[in-house]
Every structure is written in structure tokens, then in C-alpha cells.
Design a protein around this motif. Structure first.
Motif, PDB file in Angstrom:
ATOM      1  N   SER A   1       0.949  -1.236   0.184  1.00 34.40           N
ATOM      2  CA  SER A   1       0.047  -0.071  -0.143  1.00 34.40           C
ATOM      3  C   SER A   1       0.753   1.173  -0.029  1.00 34.40           C
TER       4      SER A   1
ATOM      5  N   SER B   1       0.054   4.228  -2.750  1.00 35.56           N
ATOM      6  CA  SER B   1      -0.391   5.389  -2.152  1.00 35.56           C
ATOM      7  C   SER B   1       0.641   6.454  -2.449  1.00 35.56           C
TER       8      SER B   1
ATOM      9  N   LEU C   1      -6.594   0.903  -3.142  1.00 31.92           N
ATOM     10  CA  LEU C   1      -6.252   1.144  -1.827  1.00 31.92           C
ATOM     11  C   LEU C   1      -7.243   0.780  -0.938  1.00 31.92           C
TER      12      LEU C   1
END
Length: 312
Positions: free
Chosen positions: A28, A32, A82
Motif C-alpha cells: 500500500s 499510495s 487502496l
């Protein structure tokens, strides 16, 4: 085996990246970072294009269309990705899935059409520089943008419409988002029209658009080679460097992913899924960087605004 059709609610489960479930938290972080960078980079360049009159030129209008397509594609895809990586949210309704698919694939078609229009812009700028302002008018650029939008909507709208007619026997999609072929594989049978039309769109978009871009650059190269001085040739080619870089980044990862998917039978599934994510994200991530670095006018505007920021 349970069957689902349009008369009963269908909820798909996005499996994500099989085999890497324990690494979702770590994965992530780069996802991100890419998401934030895409939003910041594309929004910054779009702000400059809207605010600076010196950038009120056909090439930059086309660039604005390209960056808008990148933003829409990223916003359609990344919240789902996400949510899966951060919170383990895997469920997605059929309607949401088809809507996501439409925007992701539709913006890919629009992006490709804009790259063709940019190639035409470079051809006119180099091969007919004296007629550039009369040929590349604002109305023509607007029409090119509308053609690209119509092409994206017209070619991709049949995807969800055809899928709506199918009965689904499976609901677990081995992916992080609703890719067309991944959803087709969930159907029980009668997917021939979906597969044939999907192949037709891929050949039409990638094949035809690459052919048009290649033809433009063949004419550009012929014109450049006729220039008398080496410096003039280099200056002419340098005006194409940003667009050429974007073309390579747009089609290169997608072609590599397609080759791996077709011939890499022994490659783990998570590699295929990661590549499918990257070939959508990489162009959106690097397009504003390439144009910001390789285009002097944009670079000067960024420097000017950064200087004002430090001054305040």
C-alpha cells in the motif's frame, strides 16, 4: 454451482494480488505514493495550463486532455485498490464494477486518441511550421478532443452492455480492479461476442493508433533529414522528445503486460496482476514529469511559481 444474472443482485469479490496477501500493508505504501504523486503532478500542470496565457497553445490544450484522462483513470481505479490493500474491502457490486470498467478502459482509449492528435500536432509544427497557427486552430483542437471522447465512449460502452446480458457462475475476480476480460471469465458461457469485441477494440485502438503515430513520425523524420544543419535537425527532434517519451511509456508497459499475459503461462498470477496495475499507473505518473522536464515553457512556469512560493 450458483448462477447470477441481472435479475438478482451480483456482488463480485476482488481477490487482489494472490500470494502477496501478507504484504498488502507494505504494498500500500508505493501504491499510495503513486496515487498522491499522480494527483499532485497532474493537477499542478493542469493548473499552470489554465492560469498561464503563455501556455495557451494547441499542444498544451492536447496535453490538458491527456492529463485529465490520466486523472479520471486513476480516480476510477485507485480508491478501490487502496481500499483493498488498506482495509481488505473486496466486495464490489455489478453496477459499480461495470462503471469502473467503463471509465478505466474508456480513458485508455481517449488517452490513445490524444497521443495521435499530439503526433499530428508535431507533424504540422515541423513539416508545415508556417501554417501551424492556421491549421491547428482552437476549434480543430476542440474537435479532435471531442472525437477522442466519442471514440472512448463509443468503443467501450458495449463492454458493460454486453456483460449485462450474461449469467455469472463465478464471482471471485483475481484482480485489484474490474478489468474487462477478468469479468468476462466470471460468466457461465456464451462469452464469444465479448471476447471477439474486446479483441477488436484492442486491435483497433492500439494497432490503428500506433500506425497513425508511426506514419506521422516517418513524415517528420523525412522532413528533419532534409534540414541543412545538424543543429536544426536536433532542435526539430527535440520538440518531439516529450511526446515520443510519453508514447513509449503509454504503449510500452501495456505491450509488455500483454506479451507476458499471452506467453508467460508459468509466471505467477501476482506478477500478471501487478503488471496490469502498473501499465495503467506508470503513464499517469510520468506524463506530468516528462512534460515538466522536457518542455521549457512549462519548466519556466513551474520555476516561476516555486520562486513566488519561496518569496512569500
Amino acid at each position: 454451482m450458483p448462477k447470477f444474472n441481472q435479475s438478482s443482485p451480483v456482488t463480485f469479490i476482488l481477490k487482489g494480488i494472490p500470494g502477496l496477501e501478507d504484504l498488502y500493508l507494505w504494498l500500500s505504501l508505493p501504491f499510495s505514493f503513486m496515487f498522491a504523486s499522480i494527483l499532485l503532478g497532474n493537477s499542478t500542470i493542469l493548473f499552470l495550463l489554465a492560469m498561464e496565457s503563455v501556455l495557451d497553445k494547441p499542444m498544451y490544450h492536447l496535453l490538458a486532455m491527456l492529463l485529465l484522462a490520466d486523472l479520471v483513470s486513476t480516480l476510477a481505479m485507485m480508491p478501490q485498490v487502496l481500499g483493498l490493500l488498506w482495509l481488505g474491502i473486496q466486495d464490489i457490486s455489478l453496477d459499480a464494477c461495470l462503471l469502473q470498467m467503463f471509465f478505466i478502459h474508456g480513458t485508455s482509449v481517449v488517452r490513445s486518441a490524444v497521443l495521435v492528435a499530439m503526433a499530428f500536432d508535431r507533424y504540422v509544427a515541423i513539416c508545415n511550421p508556417l501554417r501551424y497557427t492556421t491549421v491547428l486552430t482552437s476549434s480543430l483542437v476542440c474537435r479532435l478532443g471531442l472525437v477522442g471522447l466519442a471514440k472512448g465512449v463509443g468503443l467501450i460502452l458495449p463492454f458493460p452492455l454486453l456483460l449485462r446480458q450474461l449469467t455469472f457462475c463465478q464471482t471471485v475476480i483475481t484482480h485489484t480492479y474490474c478489468d474487462h476480460m477478468a469479468v468476462v471469465k466470471m460468466a457461465c458461457r456464451h462469452t464469444g461476442p465479448n471476447r471477439i469485441y474486446g479483441l477488436f477494440v484492442a486491435i483497433l485502438v492500439v494497432g490503428l493508433d500506433c500506425l497513425l503515430i508511426g506514419a506521422s513520425y516517418a513524415l517528420i523524420l523525412r522532413a528533419v533529414l532534409k534540414l541543412s544543419s545538424r543543429g536544426a535537425r536536433l532542435r526539430a527532434l527535440n520538440t518531439c522528445s516529450a511526446h515520443l517519451s510519453v508514447v513509449l511509456i503509454a504503449y510500452g508497459p501495456a505491450l509488455f503486460s500483454a506479451i507476458v499475459h499471452r506467453f508467460g503461462r508459468s509466471i505467477p498470477v501476482h506478477i500478471h496482476v501487478l503488471l496490469a496495475n502498473l501499465y495503467l499507473l506508470v503513464p499517469s505518473l510520468f506524463n506530468p514529469i516528462i512534460f515538466g522536464v522536457r518542455t521549457k515553457e512549462i519548466r519556466d512556469m513551474v520555476t516561476k511559481h516555486l520562486g513566488h512560493g519561496r518569496g512569500t
